[in-house]
Motif scaffolding. Sequence first.
Motif, PDB file in Angstrom:
ATOM      1  N   LEU A   8       0.840  -1.195   0.000  1.00  0.00           N
ATOM      2  CA  LEU A   8       0.000   0.000   0.000  1.00  0.00           C
ATOM      3  C   LEU A   8       0.878   1.249   0.000  1.00  0.00           C
ATOM      4  O   LEU A   8       1.810   1.358   0.799  1.00  0.00           O
ATOM      5  N   ARG A   9       0.571   2.179  -0.884  1.00  0.00           N
ATOM      6  CA  ARG A   9       1.232   3.476  -0.909  1.00  0.00           C
ATOM      7  C   ARG A   9       0.192   4.518  -0.495  1.00  0.00           C
ATOM      8  O   ARG A   9      -0.803   4.724  -1.199  1.00  0.00           O
ATOM      9  N   LEU A  10       0.446   5.154   0.646  1.00  0.00           N
ATOM     10  CA  LEU A  10      -0.550   6.073   1.202  1.00  0.00           C
ATOM     11  C   LEU A  10       0.109   7.047   2.164  1.00  0.00           C
ATOM     12  O   LEU A  10       1.268   6.889   2.548  1.00  0.00           O
ATOM     13  N   SER A  11      -0.653   8.043   2.584  1.00  0.00           N
ATOM     14  CA  SER A  11      -0.180   9.035   3.552  1.00  0.00           C
ATOM     15  C   SER A  11       0.108   8.359   4.887  1.00  0.00           C
ATOM     16  O   SER A  11      -0.649   7.485   5.328  1.00  0.00           O
ATOM     17  N   PRO A  12       1.196   8.773   5.571  1.00  0.00           N
ATOM     18  CA  PRO A  12       1.516   8.170   6.864  1.00  0.00           C
ATOM     19  C   PRO A  12       0.423   8.380   7.910  1.00  0.00           C
ATOM     20  O   PRO A  12       0.312   7.611   8.863  1.00  0.00           O
ATOM     21  N   ASP A  13      -0.399   9.412   7.722  1.00  0.00           N
ATOM     22  CA  ASP A  13      -1.501   9.649   8.658  1.00  0.00           C
ATOM     23  C   ASP A  13      -2.518   8.514   8.653  1.00  0.00           C
ATOM     24  O   ASP A  13      -3.286   8.358   9.603  1.00  0.00           O
ATOM     25  N   TYR A  14      -2.540   7.734   7.572  1.00  0.00           N
ATOM     26  CA  TYR A  14      -3.540   6.669   7.450  1.00  0.00           C
ATOM     27  C   TYR A  14      -2.938   5.268   7.577  1.00  0.00           C
ATOM     28  O   TYR A  14      -3.656   4.279   7.443  1.00  0.00           O
ATOM     29  N   THR A  15      -1.646   5.188   7.852  1.00  0.00           N
ATOM     30  CA  THR A  15      -1.000   3.875   7.960  1.00  0.00           C
ATOM     31  C   THR A  15      -1.610   3.034   9.068  1.00  0.00           C
ATOM     32  O   THR A  15      -1.961   1.867   8.865  1.00  0.00           O
ATOM     33  N   ASP A  16      -1.762   3.615  10.258  1.00  0.00           N
ATOM     34  CA  ASP A  16      -2.303   2.855  11.387  1.00  0.00           C
ATOM     35  C   ASP A  16      -3.753   2.438  11.129  1.00  0.00           C
ATOM     36  O   ASP A  16      -4.165   1.324  11.490  1.00  0.00           O
ATOM     37  N   ILE A  17      -4.517   3.326  10.508  1.00  0.00           N
ATOM     38  CA  ILE A  17      -5.925   3.028  10.238  1.00  0.00           C
ATOM     39  C   ILE A  17      -6.055   1.855   9.272  1.00  0.00           C
ATOM     40  O   ILE A  17      -6.816   0.918   9.505  1.00  0.00           O
ATOM     41  N   LEU A  18      -5.286   1.899   8.180  1.00  0.00           N
ATOM     42  CA  LEU A  18      -5.356   0.818   7.194  1.00  0.00           C
ATOM     43  C   LEU A  18      -4.805  -0.481   7.769  1.00  0.00           C
ATOM     44  O   LEU A  18      -5.295  -1.565   7.445  1.00  0.00           O
ATOM     45  N   THR A  19      -3.798  -0.387   8.611  1.00  0.00           N
ATOM     46  CA  THR A  19      -3.262  -1.590   9.264  1.00  0.00           C
ATOM     47  C   THR A  19      -4.341  -2.251  10.109  1.00  0.00           C
ATOM     48  O   THR A  19      -4.513  -3.478  10.082  1.00  0.00           O
ATOM     49  N   ALA A  20      -5.073  -1.448  10.856  1.00  0.00           N
ATOM     50  CA  ALA A  20      -6.158  -1.985  11.683  1.00  0.00           C
ATOM     51  C   ALA A  20      -7.245  -2.623  10.817  1.00  0.00           C
ATOM     52  O   ALA A  20      -7.758  -3.709  11.139  1.00  0.00           O
ATOM     53  N   GLU A  21      -7.594  -1.969   9.734  1.00  0.00           N
ATOM     54  CA  GLU A  21      -8.622  -2.499   8.833  1.00  0.00           C
ATOM     55  C   GLU A  21      -8.170  -3.837   8.228  1.00  0.00           C
ATOM     56  O   GLU A  21      -8.954  -4.795   8.149  1.00  0.00           O
ATOM     57  N   LEU A  22      -6.914  -3.905   7.807  1.00  0.00           N
ATOM     58  CA  LEU A  22      -6.397  -5.131   7.184  1.00  0.00           C
ATOM     59  C   LEU A  22      -6.278  -6.263   8.207  1.00  0.00           C
ATOM     60  O   LEU A  22      -6.469  -7.429   7.861  1.00  0.00           O
ATOM     61  N   ALA A  23      -5.977  -5.920   9.437  1.00  0.00           N
ATOM     62  CA  ALA A  23      -5.929  -6.949  10.483  1.00  0.00           C
ATOM     63  C   ALA A  23      -7.297  -7.595  10.652  1.00  0.00           C
ATOM     64  O   ALA A  23      -7.408  -8.814  10.869  1.00  0.00           O
ATOM     65  N   GLU A  24      -8.348  -6.782  10.521  1.00  0.00           N
ATOM     66  CA  GLU A  24      -9.711  -7.314  10.610  1.00  0.00           C
ATOM     67  C   GLU A  24     -10.018  -8.254   9.439  1.00  0.00           C
ATOM     68  O   GLU A  24     -10.852  -9.144   9.555  1.00  0.00           O
ATOM     69  N   LEU A  25      -9.322  -8.047   8.313  1.00  0.00           N
ATOM     70  CA  LEU A  25      -9.530  -8.897   7.134  1.00  0.00           C
ATOM     71  C   LEU A  25      -8.664 -10.154   7.162  1.00  0.00           C
ATOM     72  O   LEU A  25      -8.702 -10.954   6.226  1.00  0.00           O
ATOM     73  N   GLY A  26      -7.860 -10.308   8.223  1.00  0.00           N
ATOM     74  CA  GLY A  26      -7.078 -11.525   8.372  1.00  0.00           C
ATOM     75  C   GLY A  26      -5.608 -11.408   8.046  1.00  0.00           C
ATOM     76  O   GLY A  26      -4.878 -12.409   8.068  1.00  0.00           O
ATOM     77  N   TYR A  27      -5.141 -10.196   7.742  1.00  0.00           N
ATOM     78  CA  TYR A  27      -3.712 -10.025   7.454  1.00  0.00           C
ATOM     79  C   TYR A  27      -2.929 -10.239   8.742  1.00  0.00           C
ATOM     80  O   TYR A  27      -3.300  -9.739   9.811  1.00  0.00           O
ATOM     81  N   GLU A  28      -1.821 -10.969   8.641  1.00  0.00           N
ATOM     82  CA  GLU A  28      -1.118 -11.445   9.824  1.00  0.00           C
ATOM     83  C   GLU A  28       0.053 -10.582  10.259  1.00  0.00           C
ATOM     84  O   GLU A  28       0.413 -10.557  11.428  1.00  0.00           O
ATOM     85  N   SER A  29       0.695  -9.915   9.324  1.00  0.00           N
ATOM     86  CA  SER A  29       1.865  -9.127   9.689  1.00  0.00           C
ATOM     87  C   SER A  29       1.986  -7.924   8.775  1.00  0.00           C
ATOM     88  O   SER A  29       1.447  -7.911   7.664  1.00  0.00           O
ATOM     89  N   PHE A  30       2.720  -6.923   9.273  1.00  0.00           N
ATOM     90  CA  PHE A  30       2.820  -5.644   8.578  1.00  0.00           C
ATOM     91  C   PHE A  30       4.229  -5.097   8.681  1.00  0.00           C
ATOM     92  O   PHE A  30       4.879  -5.242   9.711  1.00  0.00           O
ATOM     93  N   VAL A  31       4.677  -4.466   7.616  1.00  0.00           N
ATOM     94  CA  VAL A  31       5.996  -3.842   7.600  1.00  0.00           C
ATOM     95  C   VAL A  31       5.844  -2.436   7.044  1.00  0.00           C
ATOM     96  O   VAL A  31       5.366  -2.245   5.920  1.00  0.00           O
ATOM     97  N   GLU A  32       6.235  -1.429   7.842  1.00  0.00           N
ATOM     98  CA  GLU A  32       6.181  -0.049   7.367  1.00  0.00           C
ATOM     99  C   GLU A  32       7.269   0.168   6.314  1.00  0.00           C
ATOM    100  O   GLU A  32       8.374  -0.344   6.435  1.00  0.00           O
ATOM    101  N   THR A  33       6.922   0.926   5.280  1.00  0.00           N
ATOM    102  CA  THR A  33       7.880   1.270   4.232  1.00  0.00           C
ATOM    103  C   THR A  33       7.923   2.787   4.094  1.00  0.00           C
ATOM    104  O   THR A  33       7.137   3.511   4.715  1.00  0.00           O
ATOM    105  N   ASP A  34       8.841   3.270   3.263  1.00  0.00           N
ATOM    106  CA  ASP A  34       8.930   4.713   3.022  1.00  0.00           C
ATOM    107  C   ASP A  34       7.673   5.252   2.345  1.00  0.00           C
ATOM    108  O   ASP A  34       7.363   6.437   2.442  1.00  0.00           O
TER     109      ASP A  34
END
Length: 276
Positions: A8-34
Amino acid sequence: MNYIELQLRLSPDYTDILTAELAELGYESFVETDEGVNAYIIEPDFNENAIPELIAKYADQTAIAYEVNSLEKRNWNAEWERGYEPIEVADQVRVRASFHESDARFRYDIVINPKMSFGTGHHETTAMMMEQQLGFDFSGKSVLDVGSGTGILAILAAKMGAENVLAFDIEEWAVENARENAELNSCPQVTVFQGTIADVNPTSQYEIVLANINRNVLLAEIPTYTSLLTQNGQLVVSGFYEHDAADIEQKAAESGLALTNRLTTNQWTSLSFNKR
């Protein structure tokens, strides 16, 4: 079993929000990128139609681009261990995983096994928060850690002598991880719960509040943090870019806080304030 990588390429302000949403969809791990965040899910659990629906939900708020890749089966623990190096902060703190040996040269030895949570010290904001903490006297203090992630900031506060540390996060897996890490570091004075700032007793008082989140949350919640601070209490924040610092400072000033220190690394900023 193969994994799907969602970039995902997006504003850092929305990184935590999208991470939470994806966790609800079953995503298991996350890595922050530039550019945003990469999320991983086992192939059978991947729902391709769910991604456009999720992005459409935030389309009127921010631009989000994505790419989907299929990854071959691999030993993810071995991959993670191979790429995880200890972090050193201001020659005083060393953050390591449990499979690293301790190093007696450092005053504070912190063991963090991050699982899906952020906050290993590798990100500039986490490292700056810890550097700010090193300038404080935590002895006998009461501390609040907002959006605790791995619990790294709460653990450092405890190791620096805090009498009690209350930490919280909205994600269940982050709360479990923070509790595990607090136990790994023998920090019984750290209490972690799942929730938001609204779940903190409004009559509670803390001498130090730590908040490494994002610009939007900080702007909304700084008045609440201030109300929870004792007179002359200290607030430390990060999770935003240097160009957003002026907005954070203005909100803090409006809430009765005075700026005491600023750190900037790779355009990320951390600010500390004192309650006047």
